[in-house]
Motif scaffolding. Structure first.
Motif, mmCIF file in Angstrom:
data_model
loop_
_atom_site.group_PDB
_atom_site.id
_atom_site.type_symbol
_atom_site.label_atom_id
_atom_site.label_comp_id
_atom_site.label_asym_id
_atom_site.label_seq_id
_atom_site.Cartn_x
_atom_site.Cartn_y
_atom_site.Cartn_z
ATOM 1 N N ARG A 85 0.907 -1.296 -0.047
ATOM 2 C CA ARG A 85 0.035 0.033 0.103
ATOM 3 C C ARG A 85 0.901 1.338 0.110
ATOM 4 N NH1 ARG A 85 -5.280 -1.020 0.127
ATOM 5 N NH2 ARG A 85 -6.085 -3.006 0.906
ATOM 6 N N GLU A 86 2.178 1.108 0.269
ATOM 7 C CA GLU A 86 2.936 2.203 0.173
ATOM 8 C C GLU A 86 3.377 2.456 -1.465
ATOM 9 O OE1 GLU A 86 5.398 1.805 4.333
ATOM 10 O OE2 GLU A 86 6.298 0.858 2.507
ATOM 11 N N ALA A 87 3.123 1.748 -2.239
ATOM 12 C CA ALA A 87 3.314 1.777 -3.715
ATOM 13 C C ALA A 87 1.979 2.508 -4.499
ATOM 14 C CB ALA A 87 3.759 0.583 -4.506
ATOM 15 N N PRO A 88 2.387 3.496 -5.558
ATOM 16 C CA PRO A 88 1.259 3.636 -6.367
ATOM 17 C C PRO A 88 0.385 2.707 -6.817
ATOM 18 C CG PRO A 88 3.243 5.133 -7.043
ATOM 19 C CD PRO A 88 3.636 3.642 -6.007
ATOM 20 N N LEU A 89 -1.097 3.012 -6.856
ATOM 21 C CA LEU A 89 -1.723 1.847 -7.314
ATOM 22 C C LEU A 89 -1.282 1.038 -8.564
ATOM 23 C CD1 LEU A 89 -4.471 0.379 -7.195
ATOM 24 C CD2 LEU A 89 -5.653 2.327 -8.200
#
Length: 223
Positions: free
Chosen positions: A70-74
């Motif tokens: 969830r720390e990465a862009p979608l």
């Protein structure tokens, strides 16, 4: 197109209360994802109810660059390889109802003081069970049901991206959504499992946390 591998032959011998089992999430390519040990409360060979207390050690996954998903862009969440890590189940103890043939499991979340928090319908592809494990594929899309039986979809954007990234076919995601709609209908009726069953559950005094097997933890970085 992503294809679902046939599940292994299921074991019909039910587990006994107090047994430990592994709740394993696999991917559709057969690779192993997260693994959570759980303590059996009841089982009839097809429908399992198990308990995961706060603090249970688990095999989790992170993106290969070390970030939590969830720390990465979608747009990156389902396109970067993942690596296994050693972590713990934390925040809320958790009871799970796992039906061998259903495309969902239902999770009861409990607050730190033991009071019931809410239900979480985890949409999943069933992949069978073995001597000491159940295998599922996490379907990304979920439904949260509150104690007053109001509900909401969760992670619809991630589900769309998972299809776009080729993790699931449109047909598979459609079946997962249909399962979510089936569970929503049960919630709106106040029918099992949303009828109050297990909401007052308390673990036995002195129950030890279920244990992650050493071979699944060996060499993993702790997070």
């Amino acid at each position: 197109m992503t294809r679902t591998q046939p599940p292994p032959e299921s074991v019909t011998m039910p587990w006994q209360p107090g047994d430990e089992v592994l709740y394993r999430f696999r991917r559709l390519d057969g690779s192993l994802g997260s693994v959570t040990p759980a303590r059996v409360l009841s089982d009839d060979g097809a429908q399992l109810i198990c308990w995961i207390p706060d603090g249970t050690r688990v095999r989790a996954t992170r993106l290969a660059d070390g970030r939590h998903q969830r720390e990465a862009p979608l747009s990156e969440r389902f396109r970067i390889p993942r690596i296994p890590v050693l972590s713990s189940w934390h925040g809320h103890s958790n009871l799970r109802l796992v039906d061998e043939h259903a495309w969902s499991s239902v999770w009861w979340f409990f607050n730190a003081d033991g009071t019931f928090r809410h239900w979480y319908v985890n949409l999943e592809l069933p992949m069978g069970r073995g001597a000491d494990y159940v295998d599922r594929v996490d379907g990304v899309l979920d439904v949260v049901v509150e104690p007053d039986l109001t509900w909401c979809w969760k992670d619809e954007d991630e589900a769309e991206e998972a299809v776009a990234a080729g993790l699931f076919s449109v047909a598979q995601m459609g079946r997962l959504r249909a399962e979510g709609e089936r569970m929503i209908a049960l919630a709106e009726q106040g029918a099992f499992p949303f009828d109050g069953s297990w909401c007052d559950f308390t673990p036995g005094a002195g129950w030890p946390a279920p244990v992650l097997p050493a071979d699944l933890a060996e060499g993993l970085p702790a997070v």
